[in-house]
Design a protein around this motif. Sequence first.
Motif, mmCIF file in Angstrom:
data_model
loop_
_atom_site.group_PDB
_atom_site.id
_atom_site.type_symbol
_atom_site.label_atom_id
_atom_site.label_comp_id
_atom_site.label_asym_id
_atom_site.label_seq_id
_atom_site.Cartn_x
_atom_site.Cartn_y
_atom_site.Cartn_z
ATOM 1 N N UNK A 162 0.811 -1.208 0.000
ATOM 2 C CA UNK A 162 0.000 0.000 0.000
ATOM 3 C C UNK A 162 0.841 1.252 0.000
ATOM 4 N N UNK A 163 1.932 1.268 0.792
ATOM 5 C CA UNK A 163 2.809 2.438 0.807
ATOM 6 C C UNK A 163 3.514 2.602 -0.538
ATOM 7 N N UNK A 164 3.860 1.509 -1.197
ATOM 8 C CA UNK A 164 4.543 1.599 -2.489
ATOM 9 C C UNK A 164 3.597 2.117 -3.564
ATOM 10 N N UNK A 165 2.365 1.596 -3.588
ATOM 11 C CA UNK A 165 1.410 1.969 -4.625
ATOM 12 C C UNK A 165 0.887 3.377 -4.400
ATOM 13 N N UNK A 166 0.353 3.639 -3.214
ATOM 14 C CA UNK A 166 -0.261 4.932 -2.915
ATOM 15 C C UNK A 166 -0.254 5.061 -1.410
ATOM 16 N N UNK A 167 0.498 6.008 -0.879
ATOM 17 C CA UNK A 167 0.780 6.041 0.557
ATOM 18 C C UNK A 167 -0.455 6.031 1.453
ATOM 19 N N UNK A 168 -1.608 6.635 1.078
ATOM 20 C CA UNK A 168 -2.759 6.538 1.981
ATOM 21 C C UNK A 168 -3.267 5.100 2.159
ATOM 22 N N UNK A 169 -3.054 4.254 1.150
ATOM 23 C CA UNK A 169 -3.445 2.849 1.308
ATOM 24 C C UNK A 169 -2.595 2.168 2.380
ATOM 25 N N UNK A 170 -1.312 2.442 2.361
ATOM 26 C CA UNK A 170 -0.441 1.881 3.384
ATOM 27 C C UNK A 170 -0.790 2.395 4.765
ATOM 28 N N UNK A 171 -1.122 3.669 4.837
ATOM 29 C CA UNK A 171 -1.522 4.255 6.112
ATOM 30 C C UNK A 171 -2.837 3.640 6.607
ATOM 31 N N UNK A 172 -3.762 3.398 5.689
ATOM 32 C CA UNK A 172 -5.031 2.765 6.071
ATOM 33 C C UNK A 172 -4.781 1.342 6.566
ATOM 34 N N UNK A 173 -3.883 0.631 5.922
ATOM 35 C CA UNK A 173 -3.577 -0.733 6.358
ATOM 36 C C UNK A 173 -2.905 -0.714 7.730
ATOM 37 N N UNK A 174 -2.038 0.244 7.973
ATOM 38 C CA UNK A 174 -1.411 0.374 9.277
ATOM 39 C C UNK A 174 -2.464 0.650 10.360
ATOM 40 N N UNK A 175 -3.405 1.540 10.059
ATOM 41 C CA UNK A 175 -4.486 1.820 11.009
ATOM 42 C C UNK A 175 -5.317 0.562 11.260
ATOM 43 N N UNK A 176 -5.558 -0.215 10.219
ATOM 44 C CA UNK A 176 -6.318 -1.451 10.384
ATOM 45 C C UNK A 176 -5.567 -2.442 11.271
ATOM 46 N N UNK A 177 -4.259 -2.546 11.067
ATOM 47 C CA UNK A 177 -3.463 -3.464 11.894
ATOM 48 C C UNK A 177 -3.517 -3.034 13.359
ATOM 49 N N UNK A 178 -3.388 -1.739 13.596
ATOM 50 C CA UNK A 178 -3.336 -1.245 14.968
ATOM 51 C C UNK A 178 -4.703 -1.228 15.652
ATOM 52 N N UNK A 179 -5.735 -0.784 14.957
ATOM 53 C CA UNK A 179 -7.031 -0.570 15.608
ATOM 54 C C UNK A 179 -8.168 -1.352 14.962
ATOM 55 N N UNK A 180 -7.870 -2.299 14.097
ATOM 56 C CA UNK A 180 -8.905 -3.026 13.361
ATOM 57 C C UNK A 180 -9.843 -3.823 14.239
ATOM 58 N N UNK A 181 -9.353 -4.312 15.376
ATOM 59 C CA UNK A 181 -10.217 -5.102 16.248
ATOM 60 C C UNK A 181 -11.276 -4.225 16.909
ATOM 61 N N UNK A 182 -11.087 -2.916 16.899
ATOM 62 C CA UNK A 182 -12.056 -2.007 17.506
ATOM 63 C C UNK A 182 -13.088 -1.489 16.509
ATOM 64 N N UNK A 183 -12.878 -1.694 15.205
ATOM 65 C CA UNK A 183 -13.774 -1.152 14.182
ATOM 66 C C UNK A 183 -15.195 -1.672 14.332
ATOM 67 N N UNK A 184 -15.352 -2.947 14.585
ATOM 68 C CA UNK A 184 -16.689 -3.526 14.695
ATOM 69 C C UNK A 184 -17.451 -2.882 15.856
#
Length: 144
Positions: free
Chosen positions: A24-46
């Motif tokens: 995601x960071x290689x293709x388009x940096x906001x995608x990498x940032x979104x994936x990082x946020x998902x890794x860190x806080x994804x269990x709280x999204x639901x």
Amino acid sequence: MTTTKSCMIKPAWTPVTIGLMVLGFVVFWPLGLAMLAYILWGDRFEGMARDAKEHWRGSQLKGAFDQMSNTTAYARTGNVAFDDYRERELKRLEEERAKLDAMRADFDDFLRELRRARDQEEFDRFMAKANRGPTSGGGEAAPS
């Protein structure tokens, strides 16, 4: 009945999520940032989505939106004079809008005709120039 939760990417530091984050960071940096946020806080999204839905259901704004969608576009106010005035004005505005739409269509037709005339003029000029052909001696030989 099978659920899709078994095949979803889990919000954890796994090789797959790290790879997706780097990609995601290689293709388009906001995608990498979104994936990082998902890794860190994804269990709280639901839980956050559930809390947001509950908050929306209890809000006064939802009640206002529901009331507006359940009534006609312009509900009667109870004041007959005002309601009649409003209906006359809305009808007048609709007629004005119809006139403006007709004028816009006429103008679009006018512009289309101008473009067609300009294109025809340019094409005629090109054809006249092409029919004159080369005047120098390097042209094709005349048949005998």
